[in-house]
Scaffold this active site. Structure first.
Site, PDB file in Angstrom:
ATOM      1  CG  HIS A 165      -2.021   1.194   1.197  1.00 61.10           C
ATOM      2  ND1 HIS A 165      -1.691   2.424   1.328  1.00 61.10           N
ATOM      3  CD2 HIS A 165      -3.334   0.861   0.711  1.00 61.10           C
ATOM      4  CE1 HIS A 165      -2.916   2.997   1.245  1.00 61.10           C
ATOM      5  NE2 HIS A 165      -3.914   2.169   0.875  1.00 61.10           N
ATOM      6  CD  GLU A 222      -5.399   1.959  -2.999  1.00 60.14           C
ATOM      7  OE1 GLU A 222      -6.681   2.022  -2.627  1.00 60.14           O
ATOM      8  OE2 GLU A 222      -4.596   1.979  -2.096  1.00 60.14           O
TER       9      GLU A 222
END
Ligand code: PGA
Length: 254
Positions: free
Chosen positions: A95, A165
């Protein structure tokens, strides 16, 4: 194919009771949706508690991170095998908030391997910090994927999900949500990168979009950006909003 909707709770909520209440509410909604696989990724400390609340396959648990080894002298880390033994199915790897803390492409690659080896599905996050007119960001994302999947076999690919993302579209400091075209462009790039690496074997890997997903735009991303699911941060912490996202996923899956 079912839509895969993953809620990333990040470092929320602050109490175990709140976590249980939120999970129970989400689970109730998710249980009614035949065409959606719901995954909730809470902080590690709530995992044991929430595991007791999992009743079926429609709403399962994921982790936000895991270490590269099975066990050992790694203070503060949690191994994929520990998660596996608790009944966790997915783990977010790489992430951008972890990369910002110093996680390198090399470490991300080792974590992907460790997660797959333990039997977890690795949700590999990629995405650019900013966009430039020359399309350098596409090269950057392609390289992130190549790095992260180094040494991952075609067979192991069945345990990989890729989440696009864009960093500029994540969190409350987001410049704006990505447009469905922004997401589509990168979905195509990811598909091409995977096809170059693995050929037809890659066609079934789910590609997700994440970054400022909410009840209003979720259906559009699913319908127009050729993604198989969504990685949802803030909106996954409000069970009502998350339920609306799950329902729009159910609609587009039909
Ligand atoms: P957001 O976060 O939905 O709050 O923008 C997404 C993520 O970081 O996974």
């Amino acid at each position: 194919m079912k839509k895969l909707i993953i809620g990333n709770w990040k470092m929320f909520p602050v109490s175990a009771k709140e976590a249980r209440d939120k999970f129970t509410a989400i689970k109730k909604e998710a249980a009614a949706l035949r065409n959606v696989q719901t995954v909730v990724c809470p902080p590690f400390v709530y995992m044991g508690d929430l595991k007791k609340l999992v009743t079926g396959h429609r709403c399962v648990l994921g982790a936000q991170n895991a270490w590269t080894e099975e066990s050992g002298a790694y203070t503060g880390e949690v191994s994929p095998d520990m998660l596996m033994s608790l009944g966790v199915s997915y783990v977010i790897i790489g992430h951008s908030e972890r990369r910002a803390l110093g996680e390198t492409d090399e470490l991300v690659n080792r974590k992907v391997h460790a997660a797959i080896k333990a039997g977890l599905t690795a949700v590999l996050c990629v995405g650019e910090r900013t966009r430039d007119a020359d399309g350098e960001y596409l090269k950057y994302i392609g390289e992130q994927i190549l790095f992260a999947l180094k040494g991952v076999s075609k067979k192991d690919l069945a345990n990989v999900v890729i989440a696009y993302e864009p960093i500029w579209a994540i969190g409350k400091n987001a410049v704006r949500a990505a447009s469905t075209d922004d997401a589509l462009e990168v979905t195509i790039l990811i598909r091409k990168t995977l096809a170059d690496l693995y050929g037809q074997g890659s066609f079934n890997i789910p590609v997700l979009y994440g970054g400022s997903v909410d009840a209003q735009n979720a259906g559009d991303f699913l319908a127009k950006s050729q993604v198989q699911g969504l990685l949802v941060g803030r909106s996954s912490l409000d069970p009502k909003v998350f339920a609306a996202i799950l329902k729009s996923a159910e609609k587009t899956a039909r």
